[in-house]
Write an enzyme that holds these catalytic residues in place. Structure first.
Site, PDB file in Angstrom:
ATOM      1  CG  ASP A   1      -0.217   0.040   2.535  1.00  0.00           C
ATOM      2  OD1 ASP A   1       0.786  -0.677   2.677  1.00  0.00           O
ATOM      3  OD2 ASP A   1      -0.655   0.795   3.441  1.00  0.00           O
TER       4      ASP A   1
ATOM      5  CD  GLU B   1       4.500   0.344   6.710  1.00  0.00           C
ATOM      6  OE1 GLU B   1       5.437   0.603   7.473  1.00  0.00           O
ATOM      7  OE2 GLU B   1       4.007   1.192   5.927  1.00  0.00           O
TER       8      GLU B   1
END
Length: 431
Positions: A95, A189
């Site tokens: 991400d 994350e």
């Protein structure tokens, strides 16, 4: 995504990076599911297909968006390290930050000639030389920027490109000797849930390294310890024309709290090993108002002092707002990986040696933040962090040093070699 893809075995780390950043994988705050956004799965599926095209048979994607794969050892029966090599894990996250758009990224590859860089998509966005001292070392070298309308995505598609380039090498005809290498790409994350469903047993590594850092040579074995705090003020609302002696304005009470936070204990005024209290989100109205704060320190004792400071502020403010109710909630986020890594010096030493072999000078720098490695280390998997060449994460001035990206690939290659050498020195089991 297509079900089949070519192996792209000879593709450079830079070419992989330029492809991956065009895929929007922005995660989202305050979403209960993992992954927080389904578009992260677009890149996850592509990576599984590319790994399988390289010949990696054990490459899987689970329901929560975790890609995991195993590249089995290539050590022959007569090799002195056969059966004795520590299983090494390599990790990067899928991400990109919610802080800036990751949609329609237009990467720009250029040779840096010095001075400021004005980005063409938004001429008000400038990568200023004075704010980016590392740019001085990039004069005459290649860098990658976005166009000023989005972030670039070096955090952490640079890390993904590094690991995928190594995977192509390790599955090819010129692979260096290596033990089992475990690969993981994690979702979310950036919103603090990168390890929420990380299955250590499925991953199968004994030690691991995240490729989620910046400047060439910078390595990380300590992070902040982190808590999140929420202060909520409950008041009483009534029509302002009839409010005298009745209204209790929660917003005013909250403002009293915020202005009492020490200025010298803020991100803007701290560096190195200094901690901070950072109010980052506030909302509300007369009846109820709240602020969320990041509590950060490299020692848990520092976090306890920060909590006591917040409690002291509330004691001071309560008498000023009779009728209001003040609440403080503190939740643990993650802890410094330092103590866990201190118990596994071989993990740190191997990384330092691999960095030297790659021709970079290793520099241990504390992370003023956290990585997936913070939680993985706490879970029992020692996981320091490695540079990947990115700078100015989370905003439109993000940029990548191509040299740093390429050096990170060399570090990864030398890492697996170092662990083979360490395995060769071990006595066989049972002796």
């Amino acid at each position: 995504m297509p079900a089949r893809t070519t192996s792209r075995r000879d593709e450079s780390a830079l070419d992989r990076f330029l492809r991956y950043v065009r895929i929007d994988t922005q995660s989202a705050e305050d979403q209960p599911q993992v992954p927080s956004t389904p578009k992260q799965l677009d890149l996850a599926r592509l990576l599984v297909a590319e790994l399988k095209a390289l010949g990696v048979k054990r490459a899987t994607l689970d329901a929560h968006g975790y890609v995991m794969a195993t590249i089995p050892s290539n050590l022959g029966p007569g090799h002195p390290a056969r059966g004795k090599v520590t299983r090494v894990g390599l990790i990067a996250h899928l991400d990109t930050s919610p802080s800036a758009s990751g949609a329609g990224v237009k990467p720009r590859l250029l040779t840096y000639r010095g001075g400021d860089i004005r980005l063409p998509g938004n001429r008000e966005v400038v990568i200023r030389a004075r704010d980016n001292p590392e740019l001085k070392r990039q004069v005459g070298k290649r860098i990658v920027t976005a166009d000023g309308t989005t972030l670039l995505g070096a955090d952490d598609k640079a890390g993904i490109a590094v690991i995928m380039t190594l995977a192509a090498l390790l599955t090819g005809p010129e692979a260096p000797p290596h033990g089992d290498v475990q690969i993981a790409f994690t979702p979310d994350e950036e919103v603090g849930r990168g390890t929420a469903f990380f299955d250590l047993g499925r991953f199968g590594a004994d030690v691991a390294y995240t490729f989620d850092g910046g400047t060439t040579g910078e390595l990380n074995k300590e992070t902040f310890s982190a808590d999140g705090a929420t202060i909520t003020v409950h008041g009483r609302n009534i029509h302002p024309g009839e409010a005298k002696g009745v209204m209790v304005n929660a917003l005013r009470g909250l403002a009293e709290v915020i202005v009492r936070l020490p200025r010298d204990l803020s991100p803007e005024r701290t560096e190195g090993h200094e901690g901070f209290i950072h109010p980052h989100t506030a909302s509300g109205e007369e009846a109820r108002a709240s602020v969320r704060l990041l509590l950060r320190d490299f020692d848990e004792a520092g976090l306890r002092r920060q909590r006591k400071l917040l409690e002291k502020i509330l004691r001071e403010v309560r008498p000023l707002h009779p009728g209001a109710r003040f609440e403080l909630e503190v939740k643990q986020s993650y802890r410094n990986m330092r103590d866990r890594l201190a118990k596994a010096p071989e993990v740190v030493d191997a990384l330092e040696e691999a960095t030297r072999r790659a021709g970079a000078t290793p520099r241990w720098v504390p992370i003023r933040g956290g990585t997936d490695g913070s939680r993985l280390s706490a879970m029992g998997l020692p996981t320091p962090n490695v540079f990947a060449g990115g700078h100015n994460f989370h905003g439109p001035t993000e940029w990548l040093a191509v040299e740093g990206l390429e050096k990170a690939v060399e570090v990864a290659r030398h890492l697996v070699e170092v662990w083979v050498e360490l395995g060769a020195k071990r006595r066989p089991a049972g002796r």
